[in-house]
Motif scaffolding. Structure first.
Motif, PDB file in Angstrom:
ATOM      1  N   ARG A 201      48.265  72.111 -29.842  1.00 21.06           N
ATOM      2  CA  ARG A 201      47.690  72.400 -31.155  1.00 21.06           C
ATOM      3  C   ARG A 201      48.010  73.808 -31.656  1.00 21.06           C
ATOM      4  O   ARG A 201      48.348  74.014 -32.816  1.00 21.06           O
ATOM      5  N   SER A 202      47.869  74.813 -30.785  1.00 16.36           N
ATOM      6  CA  SER A 202      47.967  76.197 -31.243  1.00 16.36           C
ATOM      7  C   SER A 202      49.402  76.706 -31.216  1.00 16.36           C
ATOM      8  O   SER A 202      50.117  76.533 -30.227  1.00 16.36           O
ATOM      9  N   GLY A 203      49.797  77.358 -32.304  1.00 16.34           N
ATOM     10  CA  GLY A 203      51.110  77.988 -32.340  1.00 16.34           C
ATOM     11  C   GLY A 203      51.056  79.483 -32.185  1.00 16.34           C
ATOM     12  O   GLY A 203      52.102  80.139 -32.167  1.00 16.34           O
ATOM     13  N   ASP A 204      49.840  80.048 -32.073  1.00 14.31           N
ATOM     14  CA  ASP A 204      49.772  81.510 -32.071  1.00 14.31           C
ATOM     15  C   ASP A 204      48.749  82.103 -31.113  1.00 14.31           C
ATOM     16  O   ASP A 204      48.648  83.322 -30.987  1.00 14.31           O
ATOM     17  N   ALA A 205      47.978  81.306 -30.394  1.00 14.31           N
ATOM     18  CA  ALA A 205      46.961  81.857 -29.505  1.00 14.31           C
ATOM     19  C   ALA A 205      47.609  82.641 -28.361  1.00 14.31           C
ATOM     20  O   ALA A 205      48.649  82.243 -27.837  1.00 14.31           O
ATOM     21  N   PRO A 206      46.986  83.776 -27.934  1.00 15.60           N
ATOM     22  CA  PRO A 206      47.532  84.511 -26.783  1.00 15.60           C
ATOM     23  C   PRO A 206      47.395  83.682 -25.515  1.00 15.60           C
ATOM     24  O   PRO A 206      46.391  82.993 -25.316  1.00 15.60           O
ATOM     25  N   GLN A 207      48.403  83.756 -24.640  1.00  8.70           N
ATOM     26  CA  GLN A 207      48.403  82.890 -23.470  1.00  8.70           C
ATOM     27  C   GLN A 207      48.641  83.628 -22.154  1.00  8.70           C
ATOM     28  O   GLN A 207      48.760  82.994 -21.107  1.00  8.70           O
ATOM     29  N   PHE A 208      48.736  84.945 -22.213  1.00 14.92           N
ATOM     30  CA  PHE A 208      48.830  85.771 -21.007  1.00 14.92           C
ATOM     31  C   PHE A 208      47.860  86.933 -21.154  1.00 14.92           C
ATOM     32  O   PHE A 208      47.586  87.391 -22.270  1.00 14.92           O
TER      33      PHE A 208
ATOM     34  N   GLU B 196      49.281  87.655 -33.375  1.00 16.40           N
ATOM     35  CA  GLU B 196      49.155  89.111 -33.335  1.00 16.40           C
ATOM     36  C   GLU B 196      48.668  89.626 -31.976  1.00 16.40           C
ATOM     37  O   GLU B 196      49.245  90.557 -31.411  1.00 16.40           O
ATOM     38  N   GLU B 197      47.623  89.031 -31.443  1.00 13.14           N
ATOM     39  CA  GLU B 197      47.059  89.532 -30.179  1.00 13.14           C
ATOM     40  C   GLU B 197      48.037  89.316 -29.030  1.00 13.14           C
ATOM     41  O   GLU B 197      48.210  90.194 -28.175  1.00 13.14           O
TER      42      GLU B 197
ATOM     43  N   THR C  60      55.871  86.365 -35.652  1.00 13.20           N
ATOM     44  CA  THR C  60      55.454  85.910 -36.974  1.00 13.20           C
ATOM     45  C   THR C  60      54.298  86.705 -37.570  1.00 13.20           C
ATOM     46  O   THR C  60      54.360  87.161 -38.714  1.00 13.20           O
ATOM     47  N   TYR C  61      53.220  86.872 -36.802  1.00 14.08           N
ATOM     48  CA  TYR C  61      52.021  87.529 -37.328  1.00 14.08           C
ATOM     49  C   TYR C  61      51.944  88.994 -36.896  1.00 14.08           C
ATOM     50  O   TYR C  61      50.861  89.531 -36.667  1.00 14.08           O
ATOM     51  N   MET C  62      53.087  89.638 -36.827  1.00 11.89           N
ATOM     52  CA  MET C  62      53.158  91.040 -36.442  1.00 11.89           C
ATOM     53  C   MET C  62      52.353  91.903 -37.417  1.00 11.89           C
ATOM     54  O   MET C  62      52.541  91.828 -38.629  1.00 11.89           O
ATOM     55  N   SER C  63      51.452  92.719 -36.884  1.00 15.04           N
ATOM     56  CA  SER C  63      50.580  93.551 -37.705  1.00 15.04           C
ATOM     57  C   SER C  63      51.035  95.006 -37.675  1.00 15.04           C
ATOM     58  O   SER C  63      51.937  95.387 -36.922  1.00 15.04           O
ATOM     59  N   ASP C  64      50.380  95.824 -38.487  1.00 16.30           N
ATOM     60  CA  ASP C  64      50.661  97.263 -38.453  1.00 16.30           C
ATOM     61  C   ASP C  64      50.370  97.837 -37.072  1.00 16.30           C
ATOM     62  O   ASP C  64      51.115  98.685 -36.577  1.00 16.30           O
ATOM     63  N   ARG C  65      49.288  97.370 -36.448  1.00 17.41           N
ATOM     64  CA  ARG C  65      48.960  97.824 -35.085  1.00 17.41           C
ATOM     65  C   ARG C  65      50.086  97.488 -34.123  1.00 17.41           C
ATOM     66  O   ARG C  65      50.496  98.338 -33.303  1.00 17.41           O
ATOM     67  N   VAL C  66      50.609  96.293 -34.208  1.00 15.92           N
ATOM     68  CA  VAL C  66      51.701  95.873 -33.330  1.00 15.92           C
ATOM     69  C   VAL C  66      52.947  96.706 -33.587  1.00 15.92           C
ATOM     70  O   VAL C  66      53.616  97.167 -32.646  1.00 15.92           O
ATOM     71  N   MET C  67      53.283  96.907 -34.842  1.00 11.95           N
ATOM     72  CA  MET C  67      54.497  97.658 -35.158  1.00 11.95           C
ATOM     73  C   MET C  67      54.406  99.102 -34.674  1.00 11.95           C
ATOM     74  O   MET C  67      55.391  99.656 -34.184  1.00 11.95           O
TER      75      MET C  67
END
Length: 434
Positions: free
Chosen positions: A226-233, A259-260, A277-284
């Protein structure tokens, strides 16, 4: 499995010549223009002298060298270092049948397919690729190195490392009976759930002959989940993978949409973020602080968003992810460039049709990335991501990976779709029709 691959290689060796022809000791490429990957500029006429698979000399002008040998006239073309695609899957290509084929086909079937895909990729001007997930890739790499089949130089990840139920868990979508019959996958199959598992999975990839490690730090678009973006590690699991990989000289690429999950992968020390895809300012900010590379794979995003509009192309659990996530990657790539994140070239080819890799250049420019930078992303930057210093530029001592195309690709990035001269390691595989 190895017996199947050996059989496939021996049969294909008789059917496919290893190269169009082997060049004599000295080959002189008379280039009308050359792309200087370090400066990001197209320069005027140069002669590139190739000897024993390496560039021996690069001289401006139309003569200007004491070398003698066969001269190839590319005076009406631009010569560039061979392109590198940092994200491919050579054993597969998306179709509505992709999800059932894993149950119907044998490894040797995928091996045979990969030979044609590899040839198309090389003919498009991509002399190196990083294959990020697929058990066929190390075997295909070896067959190409041995001259049995034609294709790009492959840096192979082998099986991607995932968590239980995560993107790249090979049992996703299986029914209970089949799952109980096979049992839960573990580190040997590339599925981890602890720091110790993480270390073991890296060591297993080393045992199997991988060149690079790939983790799936978040959910994915095409996995049966179902999820395409949930953190998995967890960060600790990522760090254990990175630290263990470093022991073996491996770099780590992280598939990541959410993002997370991206942030955790960056904090864990991965070399590159794929998709983002969901790269945020925090990530950058974190990526710039740590020097993490970004490989956007805009092509894959555009492709899956388009195919999501077709009834039956994807399973219904996949379709909404493809429509939602795929459409966002191009805008993220433009934002990342404007914010100073280091970008390298990758397509996720295998999602789209192999041989169409250069279309990524067009999408990068559409996103606001300058054409010269996009070309650097597939040459100089890609070599940096791989951690190699013998390719990505046209300089003496580097591998003789040289491609040529009509026109000026900086002035018109569409010219990257017109590659008609390909040399890899000093061997010519394609020449312009005269």
């Amino acid at each position: 499995m190895r017996t199947h691959f050996a059989l496939a290689a021996s049969l294909l060796a008789a059917a496919i010549p290893p190269a169009a022809r082997a060049e004599p000791a000295d080959t002189l490429l008379q280039c009308g223009r050359v792309f200087d990957a370090r400066a990001g500029k197209v320069l005027g006429p140069h002669v590139v002298v190739v000897r024993d698979g390496r560039i021996a000399e690069v001289r401006p002008g139309t003569a200007g060298t004491d070398a003698t040998g066969q001269r190839i006239d590319l005076s009406d073309r631009t010569c560039l270092p061979g392109f590198t695609d940092l994200h491919v899957h050579m054993a597969s290509q998306s179709s509505p049948q992709s999800y059932s084929e894993g149950f119907r086909l044998d490894p040797v079937d995928f091996a045979y397919r990969s030979v044609g895909f590899a040839d198309r990729t090389l003919m498009a001007g991509f002399t190196s690729v990083r294959d990020l997930g697929g058990e066929v890739a190390p075997h295909l790499r070896d067959a190409i190195q041995q001259g049995l089949v034609r294709g790009p130089r492959i840096f192979a990840a082998g099986k991607s490392i995932a968590t239980t139920g995560g993107h790249a868990d090979p049992t996703n979508g299986w029914n209970d009976a089949l799952s109980h019959l096979v049992g839960p996958p573990g580190p040997t199959e590339g599925v981890i759930n602890s720091i110790d598992d993480a270390r073991q999975a890296v060591r297993q990839r080393y045992k199997e002959g991988s060149d690079v490690i790939k983790i799936t730090a978040t959910g994915g678009v095409l996995s049966y989940a179902r999820s395409g973006d949930a953190p998995q590690f967890t960060v600790e699991e990522v760090r254990a993978i990175v630290d263990t990989a470093r022991d073996y000289g491996f770099r780590v690429a992280a598939h990541a949409h959410g993002e997370e999950g991206i942030y955790r992968a960056v904090q864990g020390g991965v070399t590159s973020i794929e998709h983002g895809t969901y790269m945020s300012d925090r990530v950058m900010r974190a990526m710039k602080e740590k020097g993490t590379w970004y490989v956007p794979t805009i092509y894959a995003g555009r492709f899956v968003a388009d195919k999501a509009k077709i009834d039956g192309y994807f399973p219904e659990v996949v379709r909404p992810k493809a429509a939602r996530i795929g459409a966002l990657i191009q805008a993220t790539a433009g934002k990342a460039y404007r914010n100073g994140v280091k970008i390298a070239f990758g397509t996720d080819m295998g999602v789209g049709p192999h041989g169409d890799n250069a279309r990524e250049f067009l999408y990068m420019v559409e996103a606001g990335i300058p054409a010269a930078y996009a070309l650097q992303a597939a040459t100089l930057h890609a070599a940096e991501v791989l951690g190699v210093d013998d390719q990505g530029v046209l300089e003496a001592g580097k591998r003789a990976d040289v491609i040529a195309l009509p026109g000026d690709p900086v002035a018109d990035i569409g010219n990257t779709m017109k590659v008609d001269f390909v040399m890899k390691d000093g061997v010519v595989y394609r020449e312009p029709a005269r």
